[in-house]
Design a protein around this motif. Structure first.
Motif, mmCIF file in Angstrom:
data_model
loop_
_atom_site.group_PDB
_atom_site.id
_atom_site.type_symbol
_atom_site.label_atom_id
_atom_site.label_comp_id
_atom_site.label_asym_id
_atom_site.label_seq_id
_atom_site.Cartn_x
_atom_site.Cartn_y
_atom_site.Cartn_z
ATOM 1 N N UNK A 31 0.836 -1.071 0.091
ATOM 2 C CA UNK A 31 0.040 0.030 0.010
ATOM 3 C C UNK A 31 0.758 1.093 -0.005
ATOM 4 N N UNK A 32 1.899 1.269 0.820
ATOM 5 C CA UNK A 32 2.703 2.558 0.783
ATOM 6 C C UNK A 32 3.964 2.143 0.344
ATOM 7 N N UNK A 91 5.479 -0.990 2.584
ATOM 8 C CA UNK A 91 4.405 -1.188 3.551
ATOM 9 C C UNK A 91 3.691 -2.453 3.123
ATOM 10 N N UNK A 98 0.354 -3.448 8.214
ATOM 11 C CA UNK A 98 1.264 -3.027 7.081
ATOM 12 C C UNK A 98 2.621 -2.757 7.785
ATOM 13 N N UNK A 99 3.469 -3.919 7.429
ATOM 14 C CA UNK A 99 4.946 -3.829 8.052
ATOM 15 C C UNK A 99 5.863 -3.144 7.044
ATOM 16 N N UNK A 100 6.692 -1.937 7.505
ATOM 17 C CA UNK A 100 7.706 -1.698 6.616
ATOM 18 C C UNK A 100 8.603 -2.669 6.229
ATOM 19 N N UNK A 101 8.653 -3.153 4.988
ATOM 20 C CA UNK A 101 9.778 -4.140 4.427
ATOM 21 C C UNK A 101 10.592 -3.414 3.627
#
Lengths: 112, 114
Positions: A31-32, A91, A98-101
């Protein structure tokens, strides 16, 4: 397949050059999108968010292509101080959040 | 004032020891994270906490245990340290877990296990 992929470089460019980095992501539900910068032995810091319409901040331009699932960062008129590792961050949905990857980063070296 | 602060900055310890790394954020954020950056500089998510509840636990050994006494703090305790645990550990926080929220990082804790 890695979730967020980047060319590790290094990209070695002279001052004043234009350089572009690409990043691809595998999760279409992402998403982000962000670009972070990390200097040697320092923490990552946000450089800019990436919007669907593309966005520009001074010498930096970020673009998103959702159909092809890639993000780009363009740096114009490179400065010595731009030397750093540039991290692509996505994300991605995981367990309802939603985890920052992070990608592995692209190293940029700007020389005189 | 540092937004996200970690202590200690450097930690050298012997194999088999137990150690803790502390993290505090003064941004009023709801979500905190622990990342591990290995020798190849890859930042990998370990844990994410939202309002003191663990919402994701990537496949890390159970020797690693996050502890959150309140939403401004997320500490990392490591039991029976191994050589492979040597890395830089970053704490981070974001306003929420949803999209569009950037993560702010602490300065990192460089852990060396000898």
């Amino acid at each position: 397949r890695k979730e967020v992929e980047q060319d590790p470089g290094p990209f070695n460019v002279p001052e004043g050059a234009t350089v572009a980095f690409n990043c691809t992501y595998s999760n279409s539900a992402s998403q982000s999108f962000f670009w972070y910068r990390q200097d040697c032995r320092k923490e990552p810091k946000l450089l800019m968010s990436v919007y669907s319409s593309g966005n520009e901040d001074g010498r930096f331009t970020a673009q998103l292509n959702r159909a092809s699932q890639y993000i780009s960062l363009l740096i114009r008129d490179s400065k010595l101080s731009d030397s750093a590792t540039y991290l692509c961050v996505v994300r991605q949905a995981s367990g309802g959040s939603y985890i920052p990857t992070f990608g592995r980063g692209t190293s940029l070296i700007v020389h005189p | 004032d540092t937004a996200v602060s970690q202590t200690p900055k450097y930690l050298v310890t012997q194999m088999g020891n137990d150690k803790s790394i502390k993290c505090e954020q003064n941004l009023g954020h709801d979500t905190m994270y622990w990342y591990k950056q290995d020798s190849k500089k890859f930042l990998k998510i370990m844990f994410s906490y939202n309002n003191k509840e663990l919402i994701i636990n990537e496949t890390v050994p159970n020797r690693f245990s996050p502890k959150s006494p309140d939403k401004a703090h997320l500490n990392l305790h490591i039991n029976s340290l191994e050589l492979g645990d040597s890395a830089v550990y970053f704490c981070a926080s974001s306003q929420y877990t949803g999209t569009g929220s950037e993560a702010f990082f602490g300065q990192g804790t460089r852990l060396t296990v000898v």
